[in-house]
Design a protein around this motif. Sequence first.
Motif, PDB file in Angstrom:
ATOM      1  N   GLY A   1     -10.850   2.534   9.768  1.00 46.37           N
ATOM      2  CA  GLY A   1      -9.966   2.956   8.699  1.00 46.37           C
ATOM      3  C   GLY A   1     -10.362   4.248   8.013  1.00 46.37           C
ATOM      4  N   ARG A   2     -11.447   4.843   8.435  1.00 46.68           N
ATOM      5  CA  ARG A   2     -11.851   6.156   7.904  1.00 46.68           C
ATOM      6  C   ARG A   2     -11.421   7.228   8.899  1.00 46.68           C
ATOM      7  NH1 ARG A   2     -18.138   5.399   6.729  1.00 46.68           N
ATOM      8  NH2 ARG A   2     -17.901   7.445   5.716  1.00 46.68           N
ATOM      9  N   LEU A   3     -11.227   8.441   8.405  1.00 49.64           N
ATOM     10  CA  LEU A   3     -10.650   9.511   9.217  1.00 49.64           C
ATOM     11  C   LEU A   3     -11.448  10.796   9.060  1.00 49.64           C
ATOM     12  CD1 LEU A   3      -8.213  10.676  10.907  1.00 49.64           C
ATOM     13  CD2 LEU A   3      -7.134  11.171   8.703  1.00 49.64           C
ATOM     14  N   TRP A   4     -11.812  11.376  10.200  1.00 45.09           N
ATOM     15  CA  TRP A   4     -12.445  12.704  10.228  1.00 45.09           C
ATOM     16  C   TRP A   4     -11.532  13.659  10.988  1.00 45.09           C
ATOM     17  CZ3 TRP A   4     -15.291   8.409   9.767  1.00 45.09           C
ATOM     18  CH2 TRP A   4     -16.443   8.442   8.965  1.00 45.09           C
ATOM     19  N   LEU A   5     -11.314  14.834  10.427  1.00 46.25           N
ATOM     20  CA  LEU A   5     -10.567  15.899  11.091  1.00 46.25           C
ATOM     21  C   LEU A   5     -11.491  17.091  11.256  1.00 46.25           C
ATOM     22  CD1 LEU A   5      -7.176  15.762   9.124  1.00 46.25           C
ATOM     23  CD2 LEU A   5      -7.810  14.553  11.224  1.00 46.25           C
ATOM     24  N   ASP A   6     -11.751  17.445  12.506  1.00 52.41           N
ATOM     25  CA  ASP A   6     -12.678  18.549  12.805  1.00 52.41           C
ATOM     26  C   ASP A   6     -13.991  18.381  12.026  1.00 52.41           C
ATOM     27  OD1 ASP A   6     -10.905  19.706  14.581  1.00 52.41           O
ATOM     28  OD2 ASP A   6      -9.962  20.939  13.051  1.00 52.41           O
ATOM     29  N   ASN A   7     -14.526  17.145  12.124  1.00 55.85           N
ATOM     30  CA  ASN A   7     -15.832  16.784  11.550  1.00 55.85           C
ATOM     31  C   ASN A   7     -15.854  16.692  10.023  1.00 55.85           C
ATOM     32  OD1 ASN A   7     -17.071  16.721  14.149  1.00 55.85           O
ATOM     33  ND2 ASN A   7     -17.215  18.968  14.088  1.00 55.85           N
ATOM     34  N   ARG A   8     -14.705  16.723   9.384  1.00 54.12           N
ATOM     35  CA  ARG A   8     -14.647  16.579   7.931  1.00 54.12           C
ATOM     36  C   ARG A   8     -13.931  15.282   7.582  1.00 54.12           C
ATOM     37  NH1 ARG A   8     -13.198  22.514   5.278  1.00 54.12           N
ATOM     38  NH2 ARG A   8     -15.019  23.633   6.105  1.00 54.12           N
ATOM     39  N   GLU A   9     -14.634  14.388   6.843  1.00 54.89           N
ATOM     40  CA  GLU A   9     -13.997  13.143   6.457  1.00 54.89           C
ATOM     41  C   GLU A   9     -12.911  13.415   5.414  1.00 54.89           C
ATOM     42  OE1 GLU A   9     -14.954   8.544   5.144  1.00 54.89           O
ATOM     43  OE2 GLU A   9     -16.585  10.027   5.143  1.00 54.89           O
ATOM     44  N   GLN A  10     -11.794  12.704   5.567  1.00 55.98           N
ATOM     45  CA  GLN A  10     -10.647  12.893   4.689  1.00 55.98           C
ATOM     46  C   GLN A  10     -10.614  11.801   3.615  1.00 55.98           C
ATOM     47  OE1 GLN A  10      -8.520  15.716   5.463  1.00 55.98           O
ATOM     48  NE2 GLN A  10     -10.393  15.980   6.671  1.00 55.98           N
ATOM     49  N   ARG A  11     -10.134  12.174   2.453  1.00 56.29           N
ATOM     50  CA  ARG A  11      -9.937  11.210   1.382  1.00 56.29           C
ATOM     51  C   ARG A  11      -8.586  10.527   1.606  1.00 56.29           C
ATOM     52  NH1 ARG A  11     -11.370  14.053  -4.293  1.00 56.29           N
ATOM     53  NH2 ARG A  11     -11.175  11.862  -4.949  1.00 56.29           N
ATOM     54  N   LEU A  12      -8.614   9.205   1.689  1.00 55.96           N
ATOM     55  CA  LEU A  12      -7.422   8.447   2.032  1.00 55.96           C
ATOM     56  C   LEU A  12      -7.077   7.462   0.927  1.00 55.96           C
ATOM     57  CD1 LEU A  12      -8.338   7.500   5.719  1.00 55.96           C
ATOM     58  CD2 LEU A  12      -6.869   9.383   4.996  1.00 55.96           C
ATOM     59  N   THR A  13      -5.791   7.167   0.821  1.00 54.54           N
ATOM     60  CA  THR A  13      -5.365   6.091  -0.062  1.00 54.54           C
ATOM     61  C   THR A  13      -5.705   4.757   0.608  1.00 54.54           C
ATOM     62  OG1 THR A  13      -3.184   5.907   0.956  1.00 54.54           O
ATOM     63  CG2 THR A  13      -3.427   7.506  -0.841  1.00 54.54           C
ATOM     64  N   PRO A  14      -5.820   3.686  -0.167  1.00 55.45           N
ATOM     65  CA  PRO A  14      -6.051   2.371   0.450  1.00 55.45           C
ATOM     66  C   PRO A  14      -4.971   2.018   1.469  1.00 55.45           C
ATOM     67  CG  PRO A  14      -6.414   2.256  -1.912  1.00 55.45           C
ATOM     68  CD  PRO A  14      -5.833   3.621  -1.634  1.00 55.45           C
ATOM     69  N   GLU A  15      -3.731   2.421   1.196  1.00 53.73           N
ATOM     70  CA  GLU A  15      -2.643   2.127   2.135  1.00 53.73           C
ATOM     71  C   GLU A  15      -2.849   2.854   3.464  1.00 53.73           C
ATOM     72  OE1 GLU A  15      -1.408   1.382  -1.949  1.00 53.73           O
ATOM     73  OE2 GLU A  15      -2.232   3.172  -0.971  1.00 53.73           O
ATOM     74  N   ASP A  16      -3.288   4.117   3.402  1.00 56.17           N
ATOM     75  CA  ASP A  16      -3.536   4.864   4.636  1.00 56.17           C
ATOM     76  C   ASP A  16      -4.714   4.275   5.407  1.00 56.17           C
ATOM     77  OD1 ASP A  16      -1.425   6.550   4.453  1.00 56.17           O
ATOM     78  OD2 ASP A  16      -2.580   8.383   4.095  1.00 56.17           O
ATOM     79  N   ARG A  17      -5.740   3.819   4.715  1.00 62.04           N
ATOM     80  CA  ARG A  17      -6.862   3.191   5.400  1.00 62.04           C
ATOM     81  C   ARG A  17      -6.394   1.944   6.148  1.00 62.04           C
ATOM     82  NH1 ARG A  17     -12.709   2.956   2.764  1.00 62.04           N
ATOM     83  NH2 ARG A  17     -12.983   2.394   4.944  1.00 62.04           N
ATOM     84  N   ALA A  18      -5.533   1.157   5.514  1.00 65.37           N
ATOM     85  CA  ALA A  18      -4.998  -0.035   6.173  1.00 65.37           C
ATOM     86  C   ALA A  18      -4.159   0.352   7.393  1.00 65.37           C
ATOM     87  CB  ALA A  18      -4.161  -0.849   5.192  1.00 65.37           C
ATOM     88  N   ARG A  19      -3.380   1.418   7.257  1.00 64.44           N
ATOM     89  CA  ARG A  19      -2.561   1.875   8.389  1.00 64.44           C
ATOM     90  C   ARG A  19      -3.438   2.313   9.558  1.00 64.44           C
ATOM     91  NH1 ARG A  19       0.350   4.652   3.834  1.00 64.44           N
ATOM     92  NH2 ARG A  19       2.221   3.385   3.456  1.00 64.44           N
ATOM     93  N   LEU A  20      -4.490   3.058   9.279  1.00 59.89           N
ATOM     94  CA  LEU A  20      -5.363   3.535  10.349  1.00 59.89           C
ATOM     95  C   LEU A  20      -6.137   2.395  10.990  1.00 59.89           C
ATOM     96  CD1 LEU A  20      -6.651   6.890   8.815  1.00 59.89           C
ATOM     97  CD2 LEU A  20      -4.970   6.570  10.652  1.00 59.89           C
ATOM     98  N   LEU A  21      -6.477   1.373  10.231  1.00 58.34           N
ATOM     99  CA  LEU A  21      -7.100   0.188  10.831  1.00 58.34           C
ATOM    100  C   LEU A  21      -6.154  -0.462  11.823  1.00 58.34           C
ATOM    101  CD1 LEU A  21      -8.898  -1.509   7.797  1.00 58.34           C
ATOM    102  CD2 LEU A  21      -9.981  -0.825   9.960  1.00 58.34           C
ATOM    103  N   ARG A  22      -4.873  -0.571  11.472  1.00 61.70           N
ATOM    104  CA  ARG A  22      -3.874  -1.124  12.389  1.00 61.70           C
ATOM    105  C   ARG A  22      -3.717  -0.235  13.608  1.00 61.70           C
ATOM    106  NH1 ARG A  22       1.046  -0.927   8.977  1.00 61.70           N
ATOM    107  NH2 ARG A  22       2.116  -1.383  10.949  1.00 61.70           N
TER     108      ARG A  22
END
Length: 254
Positions: free
Chosen positions: A61-82
């Motif tokens: 549920g965490r996201l890195w773009l070009d080696n930089r971690e992005q700040r995500l909303t709880p909803e986006d973290r849940a979406r990325l986990l799915r």
Amino acid sequence: MLLRSLLIAAALLAATPLAYGHSFDNCDASSDFDLTLHPNRLELTREDGEDPPRRVELVDGRLWLDNREQRLTPEDRARLLRFEAEVRALAPQVRDIAIQGVGIAVDAIGIVIAELGGDSAKMHDLRRELDGLARQWTKRIGTTQTTRNWGADEHEKAIGKIVAQMVPAIAGELASSAVRAALAGDDAKLAQIEARASRLEDEIEARIEGRADRLELAAKSLCPRVEELDRIDNALALRLPGERRLNLIEVDRD
């Protein structure tokens, strides 16, 4: 009739599904990224494209773009986990479809060799080359963790090379048999050769086309899940510079 049947056989072979690893094509889906499955993360990379990112990593549920971690909303973290879970669930099914596609291609060529190729050393060599290629690609598809290694284009070229060698070899084998039968005045033998060639189209259709159709249906059965990946992707609140979406996968629903 002999030449016509042989050309029909070659055309059917060329149409055999060799690259069902690209099952998403059947869903009108596309992605600019190559996917690599790591034990602890998903990695998506691309070399083309003017805009970043070139490298995307998803980790629980965490996201890195070009080696930089992005700040995500709880909803986006849940979406990325799915998203991660669905990709991992799809991977073995896509692999199975790809392996079945290799089997269908090999069996189609094998039918032509068995029906028309005779017992020449050339045909035996082609069959061994074909079987070796099938083992190589089945192993590669079954063990690779990245779509970069599937190389469907390379696979099609290899199969095409075998077919290109096979068609003139079979034509020569048939012509030699026909000439020998004609010189011997063996009308029954000539009729037998003609019958073997003319039934080849029906033989391939009966033994291969049904399997190919079922495999296509299996690939299409994954489409709702691919579309769900697109919906998850589209629902992300995250925006890139210029208010761009991340757009990991895109489905054309028109």
